[in-house]
Motif scaffolding. Sequence first.
Motif, PDB file in Angstrom:
ATOM      1  N   VAL A  27       0.847  -1.197   0.000  1.00 45.30           N
ATOM      2  CA  VAL A  27       0.000   0.000   0.000  1.00 45.30           C
ATOM      3  C   VAL A  27       0.881   1.246   0.000  1.00 45.30           C
ATOM      4  CG1 VAL A  27      -1.643   1.329   1.389  1.00 45.30           C
ATOM      5  CG2 VAL A  27      -1.951  -1.124   1.121  1.00 45.30           C
ATOM      6  N   ASP A  28       0.549   2.175  -0.881  1.00 50.06           N
ATOM      7  CA  ASP A  28       1.268   3.451  -0.981  1.00 50.06           C
ATOM      8  C   ASP A  28       0.884   4.313   0.222  1.00 50.06           C
ATOM      9  OD1 ASP A  28       2.329   5.887  -1.680  1.00 50.06           O
ATOM     10  OD2 ASP A  28       1.045   6.189  -3.428  1.00 50.06           O
ATOM     11  N   LEU A  29       1.872   4.677   1.033  1.00 57.45           N
ATOM     12  CA  LEU A  29       1.589   5.445   2.245  1.00 57.45           C
ATOM     13  C   LEU A  29       1.595   6.955   2.026  1.00 57.45           C
ATOM     14  CD1 LEU A  29       3.518   3.317   4.887  1.00 57.45           C
ATOM     15  CD2 LEU A  29       1.095   3.267   4.321  1.00 57.45           C
ATOM     16  N   ASP A  30       1.761   7.392   0.769  1.00 57.63           N
ATOM     17  CA  ASP A  30       1.695   8.826   0.475  1.00 57.63           C
ATOM     18  C   ASP A  30       0.264   9.323   0.555  1.00 57.63           C
ATOM     19  OD1 ASP A  30       4.398   8.916   0.073  1.00 57.63           O
ATOM     20  OD2 ASP A  30       4.265   8.742  -2.110  1.00 57.63           O
ATOM     21  N   LYS A  31      -0.676   8.437   0.251  1.00 54.59           N
ATOM     22  CA  LYS A  31      -2.084   8.831   0.302  1.00 54.59           C
ATOM     23  C   LYS A  31      -2.917   7.672   0.852  1.00 54.59           C
ATOM     24  CE  LYS A  31      -3.055   7.889  -4.610  1.00 54.59           C
ATOM     25  NZ  LYS A  31      -2.092   7.037  -5.079  1.00 54.59           N
ATOM     26  N   ILE A  32      -4.085   7.995   1.362  1.00 55.99           N
ATOM     27  CA  ILE A  32      -4.953   6.987   1.989  1.00 55.99           C
ATOM     28  C   ILE A  32      -5.536   6.065   0.929  1.00 55.99           C
ATOM     29  CG2 ILE A  32      -7.072   6.644   3.327  1.00 55.99           C
ATOM     30  CD1 ILE A  32      -6.492   9.370   4.656  1.00 55.99           C
ATOM     31  N   ASN A  33      -5.489   4.768   1.245  1.00 52.83           N
ATOM     32  CA  ASN A  33      -6.058   3.764   0.362  1.00 52.83           C
ATOM     33  C   ASN A  33      -6.571   2.602   1.193  1.00 52.83           C
ATOM     34  OD1 ASN A  33      -6.771   2.369  -1.989  1.00 52.83           O
ATOM     35  ND2 ASN A  33      -4.946   3.119  -3.050  1.00 52.83           N
ATOM     36  N   SER A  81     -18.112   3.897   2.519  1.00 48.94           N
ATOM     37  CA  SER A  81     -18.840   4.730   3.488  1.00 48.94           C
ATOM     38  C   SER A  81     -18.534   6.198   3.193  1.00 48.94           C
ATOM     39  CB  SER A  81     -18.409   4.377   4.917  1.00 48.94           C
ATOM     40  OG  SER A  81     -17.081   4.829   5.145  1.00 48.94           O
ATOM     41  N   PRO A  82     -19.382   7.119   3.664  1.00 48.31           N
ATOM     42  CA  PRO A  82     -19.103   8.541   3.396  1.00 48.31           C
ATOM     43  C   PRO A  82     -17.712   8.984   3.869  1.00 48.31           C
ATOM     44  CG  PRO A  82     -21.340   8.282   4.223  1.00 48.31           C
ATOM     45  CD  PRO A  82     -20.675   6.937   4.340  1.00 48.31           C
ATOM     46  N   VAL A  83     -17.330   8.593   5.091  1.00 48.24           N
ATOM     47  CA  VAL A  83     -16.008   8.984   5.609  1.00 48.24           C
ATOM     48  C   VAL A  83     -14.906   8.289   4.805  1.00 48.24           C
ATOM     49  CG1 VAL A  83     -14.450   8.935   7.601  1.00 48.24           C
ATOM     50  CG2 VAL A  83     -16.868   9.489   7.920  1.00 48.24           C
ATOM     51  N   GLY A  84     -15.061   6.986   4.588  1.00 48.56           N
ATOM     52  CA  GLY A  84     -14.058   6.229   3.829  1.00 48.56           C
ATOM     53  C   GLY A  84     -13.866   6.779   2.431  1.00 48.56           C
ATOM     54  N   LYS A  85     -14.969   7.063   1.755  1.00 48.89           N
ATOM     55  CA  LYS A  85     -14.927   7.605   0.390  1.00 48.89           C
ATOM     56  C   LYS A  85     -14.188   8.941   0.360  1.00 48.89           C
ATOM     57  CE  LYS A  85     -18.752   6.585  -1.844  1.00 48.89           C
ATOM     58  NZ  LYS A  85     -20.107   6.658  -2.402  1.00 48.89           N
ATOM     59  N   ALA A  86     -14.474   9.793   1.360  1.00 53.02           N
ATOM     60  CA  ALA A  86     -13.831  11.113   1.415  1.00 53.02           C
ATOM     61  C   ALA A  86     -12.334  11.003   1.710  1.00 53.02           C
ATOM     62  CB  ALA A  86     -14.515  11.977   2.466  1.00 53.02           C
ATOM     63  N   LEU A  87     -11.954  10.014   2.523  1.00 52.57           N
ATOM     64  CA  LEU A  87     -10.552   9.872   2.911  1.00 52.57           C
ATOM     65  C   LEU A  87      -9.675   9.267   1.814  1.00 52.57           C
ATOM     66  CD1 LEU A  87     -10.915   8.616   6.591  1.00 52.57           C
ATOM     67  CD2 LEU A  87     -10.083  10.846   5.841  1.00 52.57           C
ATOM     68  N   GLY A 132      -7.452   8.650  -1.059  1.00 47.61           N
ATOM     69  CA  GLY A 132      -6.665   9.556  -1.895  1.00 47.61           C
ATOM     70  C   GLY A 132      -6.125  10.772  -1.162  1.00 47.61           C
ATOM     71  N   ALA A 133      -6.585  11.014   0.067  1.00 44.31           N
ATOM     72  CA  ALA A 133      -6.107  12.179   0.825  1.00 44.31           C
ATOM     73  C   ALA A 133      -4.694  11.929   1.345  1.00 44.31           C
ATOM     74  CB  ALA A 133      -7.048  12.475   1.992  1.00 44.31           C
ATOM     75  N   LYS A 134      -3.953  12.996   1.548  1.00 40.35           N
ATOM     76  CA  LYS A 134      -2.573  12.911   2.031  1.00 40.35           C
ATOM     77  C   LYS A 134      -2.466  13.525   3.420  1.00 40.35           C
ATOM     78  CE  LYS A 134      -0.780  13.114  -2.625  1.00 40.35           C
ATOM     79  NZ  LYS A 134       0.045  13.729  -3.595  1.00 40.35           N
ATOM     80  N   CYS A 135      -1.358  13.246   4.110  1.00 43.09           N
ATOM     81  CA  CYS A 135      -1.116  13.829   5.438  1.00 43.09           C
ATOM     82  C   CYS A 135      -1.185  15.351   5.363  1.00 43.09           C
ATOM     83  CB  CYS A 135       0.253  13.403   5.971  1.00 43.09           C
ATOM     84  SG  CYS A 135       0.198  11.827   6.805  1.00 43.09           S
ATOM     85  N   GLY A 136      -1.842  15.941   6.353  1.00 45.07           N
ATOM     86  CA  GLY A 136      -1.950  17.394   6.414  1.00 45.07           C
ATOM     87  C   GLY A 136      -3.162  17.952   5.686  1.00 45.07           C
ATOM     88  N   GLU A 137      -3.784  17.141   4.822  1.00 44.89           N
ATOM     89  CA  GLU A 137      -4.949  17.617   4.075  1.00 44.89           C
ATOM     90  C   GLU A 137      -6.186  17.653   4.957  1.00 44.89           C
ATOM     91  OE1 GLU A 137      -6.029  15.860   0.316  1.00 44.89           O
ATOM     92  OE2 GLU A 137      -3.949  15.823  -0.345  1.00 44.89           O
TER      93      GLU A 137
END
Length: 160
Positions: free
Chosen positions: A82-88, A125-131, A133-138
């Motif tokens: 899993v790429d830790l640069d963004k949420i997956n 889920s709404p929270v999961g879907k929003a998270l 692809g997001a990155k730290c600090g976003e």
Amino acid sequence: MEEKKNILTYEGLRKYEDELHELKVVKRQEVAQKIKEAREQGDLSENAEYDAAKDEQRDIEARIDELEKILKNAEVVVEDEVDLDKINIGCCVKIRDLEYNEDLEYKIVGSTEANSLKGKISNESPVGKALIGAKCGEIVEVETQAGVIRYEVLEIQRSN
């Protein structure tokens, strides 16, 4: 129409395989024995043990069928890759609810594995879907029935 892929972590795959094995090998035989014993009692028309055993057998077979469908369409996320640069899917995230200044931790999993009581939320889920692809600090915004909730992504890590 193509059946939906069931995205699973390796832990989830193992859990479902173990449950399927338990149902097929142990539970089926236990219920068969209960049915046999109930039949030996004679008249089946008023035999509560027989009816209960048949109900249990039906439930077990339904669950076996459900698990086989999940596993047939399973797509396993290799959490070590899993790429830790963004949420997956397959990673653990620490986020801060900006309204309540509360830190939350979740593991992002496929919908079949989701269990909010254990901190596992679905990518659908709404929270999961929003998270995703997001990155730290976003800052991510989640549209809910109660309005928009804002979260800051604090940390992304492998789930071990």
